[in-house]
Design a protein around this motif. Structure first.
Motif, PDB file in Angstrom:
ATOM      1  N   ASN A 348     -81.687 -44.779 -42.975  1.00 41.22           N
ATOM      2  CA  ASN A 348     -81.592 -45.840 -41.969  1.00 41.22           C
ATOM      3  C   ASN A 348     -80.269 -45.775 -41.221  1.00 41.22           C
ATOM      4  OD1 ASN A 348     -81.276 -48.479 -40.735  1.00 41.22           O
ATOM      5  ND2 ASN A 348     -83.112 -49.020 -41.883  1.00 41.22           N
ATOM      6  N   ALA A 349     -80.341 -45.535 -39.923  1.00 40.21           N
ATOM      7  CA  ALA A 349     -79.146 -45.230 -39.148  1.00 40.21           C
ATOM      8  C   ALA A 349     -78.258 -46.439 -38.867  1.00 40.21           C
ATOM      9  CB  ALA A 349     -79.552 -44.575 -37.843  1.00 40.21           C
ATOM     10  N   GLY A 350     -78.825 -47.618 -38.793  1.00 35.14           N
ATOM     11  CA  GLY A 350     -78.054 -48.753 -38.290  1.00 35.14           C
ATOM     12  C   GLY A 350     -77.160 -49.467 -39.297  1.00 35.14           C
ATOM     13  N   VAL A 351     -77.154 -49.009 -40.533  1.00 35.79           N
ATOM     14  CA  VAL A 351     -76.493 -49.774 -41.585  1.00 35.79           C
ATOM     15  C   VAL A 351     -74.977 -49.888 -41.391  1.00 35.79           C
ATOM     16  CG1 VAL A 351     -76.091 -49.909 -44.066  1.00 35.79           C
ATOM     17  CG2 VAL A 351     -78.306 -49.216 -43.222  1.00 35.79           C
ATOM     18  N   ALA A 352     -74.336 -48.759 -41.105  1.00 32.00           N
ATOM     19  CA  ALA A 352     -72.878 -48.784 -40.943  1.00 32.00           C
ATOM     20  C   ALA A 352     -72.495 -49.700 -39.781  1.00 32.00           C
ATOM     21  CB  ALA A 352     -72.350 -47.368 -40.713  1.00 32.00           C
ATOM     22  N   ALA A 353     -73.241 -49.569 -38.665  1.00 30.62           N
ATOM     23  CA  ALA A 353     -72.928 -50.378 -37.486  1.00 30.62           C
ATOM     24  C   ALA A 353     -73.011 -51.870 -37.818  1.00 30.62           C
ATOM     25  CB  ALA A 353     -73.882 -50.028 -36.353  1.00 30.62           C
ATOM     26  N   LYS A 354     -74.000 -52.220 -38.613  1.00 32.14           N
ATOM     27  CA  LYS A 354     -74.190 -53.629 -38.980  1.00 32.14           C
ATOM     28  C   LYS A 354     -73.005 -54.125 -39.823  1.00 32.14           C
ATOM     29  CE  LYS A 354     -78.016 -56.413 -40.751  1.00 32.14           C
ATOM     30  NZ  LYS A 354     -79.397 -56.353 -41.244  1.00 32.14           N
ATOM     31  N   MET A 355     -72.527 -53.260 -40.701  1.00 34.03           N
ATOM     32  CA  MET A 355     -71.360 -53.629 -41.513  1.00 34.03           C
ATOM     33  C   MET A 355     -70.135 -53.817 -40.604  1.00 34.03           C
ATOM     34  SD  MET A 355     -69.554 -51.264 -44.338  1.00 34.03           S
ATOM     35  CE  MET A 355     -68.287 -51.815 -45.458  1.00 34.03           C
ATOM     36  N   PHE A 356     -69.951 -52.893 -39.660  1.00 31.17           N
ATOM     37  CA  PHE A 356     -68.802 -53.002 -38.755  1.00 31.17           C
ATOM     38  C   PHE A 356     -68.901 -54.263 -37.908  1.00 31.17           C
ATOM     39  CE2 PHE A 356     -68.948 -48.056 -38.676  1.00 31.17           C
ATOM     40  CZ  PHE A 356     -68.451 -48.022 -39.970  1.00 31.17           C
ATOM     41  N   ASN A 365     -59.798 -55.975 -38.792  1.00 23.72           N
ATOM     42  CA  ASN A 365     -59.585 -54.613 -38.298  1.00 23.72           C
ATOM     43  C   ASN A 365     -59.880 -53.573 -39.383  1.00 23.72           C
ATOM     44  OD1 ASN A 365     -58.839 -52.785 -36.304  1.00 23.72           O
ATOM     45  ND2 ASN A 365     -56.736 -52.680 -37.066  1.00 23.72           N
ATOM     46  N   ILE A 366     -60.503 -52.480 -38.970  1.00 23.79           N
ATOM     47  CA  ILE A 366     -60.818 -51.386 -39.896  1.00 23.79           C
ATOM     48  C   ILE A 366     -59.753 -50.306 -39.752  1.00 23.79           C
ATOM     49  CG2 ILE A 366     -62.505 -49.590 -40.463  1.00 23.79           C
ATOM     50  CD1 ILE A 366     -64.679 -51.404 -39.275  1.00 23.79           C
ATOM     51  N   ARG A 367     -59.169 -49.898 -40.899  1.00 24.25           N
ATOM     52  CA  ARG A 367     -58.105 -48.894 -40.830  1.00 24.25           C
ATOM     53  C   ARG A 367     -58.582 -47.485 -41.160  1.00 24.25           C
ATOM     54  NH1 ARG A 367     -52.877 -50.510 -42.354  1.00 24.25           N
ATOM     55  NH2 ARG A 367     -52.385 -52.566 -41.562  1.00 24.25           N
ATOM     56  N   MET A 368     -59.559 -47.365 -42.018  1.00 21.55           N
ATOM     57  CA  MET A 368     -60.128 -46.065 -42.348  1.00 21.55           C
ATOM     58  C   MET A 368     -61.601 -46.280 -42.671  1.00 21.55           C
ATOM     59  SD  MET A 368     -57.339 -44.540 -45.003  1.00 21.55           S
ATOM     60  CE  MET A 368     -57.259 -42.791 -45.002  1.00 21.55           C
ATOM     61  N   ILE A 369     -62.385 -45.221 -42.509  1.00 22.16           N
ATOM     62  CA  ILE A 369     -63.813 -45.307 -42.833  1.00 22.16           C
ATOM     63  C   ILE A 369     -64.193 -44.066 -43.626  1.00 22.16           C
ATOM     64  CG2 ILE A 369     -66.165 -45.358 -41.886  1.00 22.16           C
ATOM     65  CD1 ILE A 369     -64.939 -46.503 -39.274  1.00 22.16           C
ATOM     66  N   SER A 370     -65.015 -44.209 -44.652  1.00 21.17           N
ATOM     67  CA  SER A 370     -65.600 -43.019 -45.260  1.00 21.17           C
ATOM     68  C   SER A 370     -67.012 -43.334 -45.694  1.00 21.17           C
ATOM     69  CB  SER A 370     -64.735 -42.499 -46.410  1.00 21.17           C
ATOM     70  OG  SER A 370     -65.111 -43.099 -47.612  1.00 21.17           O
ATOM     71  N   THR A 371     -67.857 -42.330 -45.685  1.00 24.38           N
ATOM     72  CA  THR A 371     -69.263 -42.582 -46.011  1.00 24.38           C
ATOM     73  C   THR A 371     -69.802 -41.506 -46.945  1.00 24.38           C
ATOM     74  OG1 THR A 371     -70.097 -41.255 -44.176  1.00 24.38           O
ATOM     75  CG2 THR A 371     -69.722 -43.572 -43.719  1.00 24.38           C
ATOM     76  N   SER A 372     -70.843 -41.841 -47.676  1.00 18.10           N
ATOM     77  CA  SER A 372     -71.624 -40.842 -48.395  1.00 18.10           C
ATOM     78  C   SER A 372     -73.073 -41.185 -48.102  1.00 18.10           C
ATOM     79  CB  SER A 372     -71.349 -40.904 -49.893  1.00 18.10           C
ATOM     80  OG  SER A 372     -72.127 -41.926 -50.479  1.00 18.10           O
ATOM     81  N   GLU A 373     -73.987 -40.466 -48.746  1.00 17.28           N
ATOM     82  CA  GLU A 373     -75.406 -40.723 -48.476  1.00 17.28           C
ATOM     83  C   GLU A 373     -75.799 -42.162 -48.742  1.00 17.28           C
ATOM     84  OE1 GLU A 373     -77.498 -37.920 -50.889  1.00 17.28           O
ATOM     85  OE2 GLU A 373     -78.177 -36.877 -49.096  1.00 17.28           O
ATOM     86  N   ILE A 374     -75.208 -42.745 -49.769  1.00 14.84           N
ATOM     87  CA  ILE A 374     -75.669 -44.087 -50.146  1.00 14.84           C
ATOM     88  C   ILE A 374     -74.557 -45.132 -50.110  1.00 14.84           C
ATOM     89  CG2 ILE A 374     -77.555 -43.157 -51.548  1.00 14.84           C
ATOM     90  CD1 ILE A 374     -75.919 -44.121 -54.020  1.00 14.84           C
ATOM     91  N   ARG A 375     -73.478 -44.862 -49.347  1.00 10.29           N
ATOM     92  CA  ARG A 375     -72.469 -45.911 -49.230  1.00 10.29           C
ATOM     93  C   ARG A 375     -71.658 -45.779 -47.953  1.00 10.29           C
ATOM     94  NH1 ARG A 375     -67.278 -44.125 -49.648  1.00 10.29           N
ATOM     95  NH2 ARG A 375     -67.333 -42.028 -50.513  1.00 10.29           N
ATOM     96  N   VAL A 376     -71.066 -46.902 -47.529  1.00  8.50           N
ATOM     97  CA  VAL A 376     -70.071 -46.904 -46.459  1.00  8.50           C
ATOM     98  C   VAL A 376     -68.872 -47.664 -46.993  1.00  8.50           C
ATOM     99  CG1 VAL A 376     -69.551 -47.557 -44.080  1.00  8.50           C
ATOM    100  CG2 VAL A 376     -71.913 -47.017 -44.718  1.00  8.50           C
TER     101      VAL A 376
END
Ligand code: ADP
Ligand code: ASP
Ligand code: MG
Length: 401
Positions: A348-356, A365-376
């Motif tokens: 599902n593509a929209g998940v990170a955007a929804k969190m932001f 404010n967000i200072r760093m971002i990292s992701t894996s298959e099942i987390r942001v």
């Protein structure tokens, strides 16, 4: 059935609670089951030991810290055996030496290599309840080691695997694994089931309800876990292999304020810089987490990474001693990580955007971002952590409605 039951510090904090645990174990024992109990130190005793040590020496030798730590668990197992004895049931307490719980040699962060199950089996055959110290092990020098804070969960899972137990129950001071720490997010909801992978991410990202290595081991050896309360009989949360049907888009939010960010500004923009930097940190067992490198400009670049707060000063020292070619170094301990975890996220593509968006709504404010298959995961200012967790939890409708 052979059942491994682990009780955390709060669950054995005083006399009443010790007897409460003793009775719960005896109930299953009297049904004919073999019972192995793993205990943590009473209440906040491990913290008290740290305070005592630091009062004597601010940087106590790690070997001596482990020597000190082991008394906490040794105290609770002995008292528990006395309580069961008082209730008329034969019980025996064993420490890591007596069990023969072999670990790697790293003090304070050892890994279990092998458990000799003979002694425990022998005691079980004599119909005793066996009570084992959590968190501790023995290394090849015959020294005590410990498994890292919260490590008793890992002792329990390792024992369940070694003994081929029929059940492994982790009793704690909450009713199970929630969509977020219920002490930080009041609307958090208890999960009935969570997959190993999701639980591993949640535990690694700050959901302290389970030691992350216990989940790693459970997955490796197929030990199904139940996390439940020691104070009531509510059904807990099952941690197991996931099936496709159960994939939740987002199953939980985790926060971790034990994080520091180190930024190295103005490094040379040439091959090998990241290697040299992280290699020197790895040699000192400093674990890094999120890593960010800027786009190079004018022949320089910046690298920042996160580590746990305790390691930050040592990391900065190693960098300044091993590198001279950078402009400045900044250590910021006022940061925290907030993460969302869910096995359904990968499709599902929209998940990170929804969190932001949830963070934007709160002007965080967000200072760093990292992701894996099942987390942001994002890095934010520590003071905003609880507000961020609650906002994200709400945005994904994770709470009880
Ligand atoms: P124990 O001493 O029993 O090992 P811990 O303090 O290590 O207990 O773990 C239980 C605590 O974990 C709870 O009191 C709760 O505040 C915290 N916690 C953090 N995240 C979660 C979560 N997602 N679900 C449940 N508890 C959580
Ligand atoms: N007593 C140890 C700690 O407080 C281990 C544990 O509780 O699991 O970290
Ligand atoms: Mg714990």
């Amino acid at each position: 059935m052979l059942i491994v039951k682990k009780f955390g510090g709060t669950s054995v904090a005083d006399k009443e609670r010790i007897f409460n645990v003793a009775r719960r174990c005896i109930e299953d024992y009297q049904k004919g089951n073999d019972i192995v109990v793993v205990l943590s130190a009473m209440g906040k005793y491990t913290d008290e030991l740290i305070t005592m040590a630091k009062d004597i020496n601010e940087i106590p030798p790690k070997r001596e810290m482990d020597m000190l730590f082991t008394i906490g668990e040794q105290m609770s197992v002995a008292l528990m055996a006395m309580a069961m004895n008082k209730l008329g049931v034969p019980a025996i307490s064993l420490n890591a030496f007596q069990v023969a719980m072999h670990t790697t040699s790293v003090y304070g962060n050892a890994r279990i290599k092998r458990i000799d199950s003979e002694r425990i089996r022998h005691e079980l055959e004599h119909r005793k309840i066996v009570i084992v110290t959590g968190f501790q092990g023995v290394n090849k020098y015959d020294d005590y080691t410990t498994l890292g804070r919260g490590g008793s969960d890992t002792t329990a899972v390792a024992l369940a695997a070694a003994l081929n137990a029929d059940a492994c129950e982790i009793y704690t001071d909450v009713d199970g694994v929630y969509t977020a720490d219920p002490r930080k997010v009041p609307t958090a909801r208890k999960l009935d089931v969570v997959t190993y992978d999701e639980m591993l991410e949640l535990a690694t990202l700050g959901a302290g309800v389970l030691h992350n290595r216990s989940v790693e081991l459970a997955k490796k050896f197929g030990v199904q876990l139940v996390v439940r309360s020691s104070l009531n009989t509510t059904e807990g949360t099952v941690v197991k292999e996931g099936s496709k049907m159960e994939k939740m888009l987002v199953s939980g939010v985790a926060g971790d304020s034990d994080t520091a960010r180190i930024a190295i500004i103005g490094l040379k923009d040439e091959p090998g810089v990241a290697f040299k930097l992280f290699n020197s940190l790895a040699k000192h067992n400093i674990n890094k987490d999120m890593i960010l490198q800027s786009v190079g400009r004018h022949g320089t670049k910046d690298i920042s990474f996160t580590t746990n707060e305790d390691s930050a000063d040592e990391a900065a020292k190693i960098i300044s001693e091993n590198f001279s070619e950078y402009e400045s170094l900044d250590v910021n301990k006022e940061v925290a990580k907030v993460s969302i975890v869910g096995a359904g996220m990968q499709t599902n593509a929209g998940v990170a955007a929804k969190m932001f968006e949830a963070l934007y709504d709160e002007n965080i404010n967000i200072r760093m971002i990292s992701t894996s298959e099942i987390r942001v995961t994002v890095l934010i200012n520590e003071k905003n952590l609880e507000r961020a967790m609650n906002a994200i939890h709400e945005k994904f409708n994770l709470g009880d409605n």
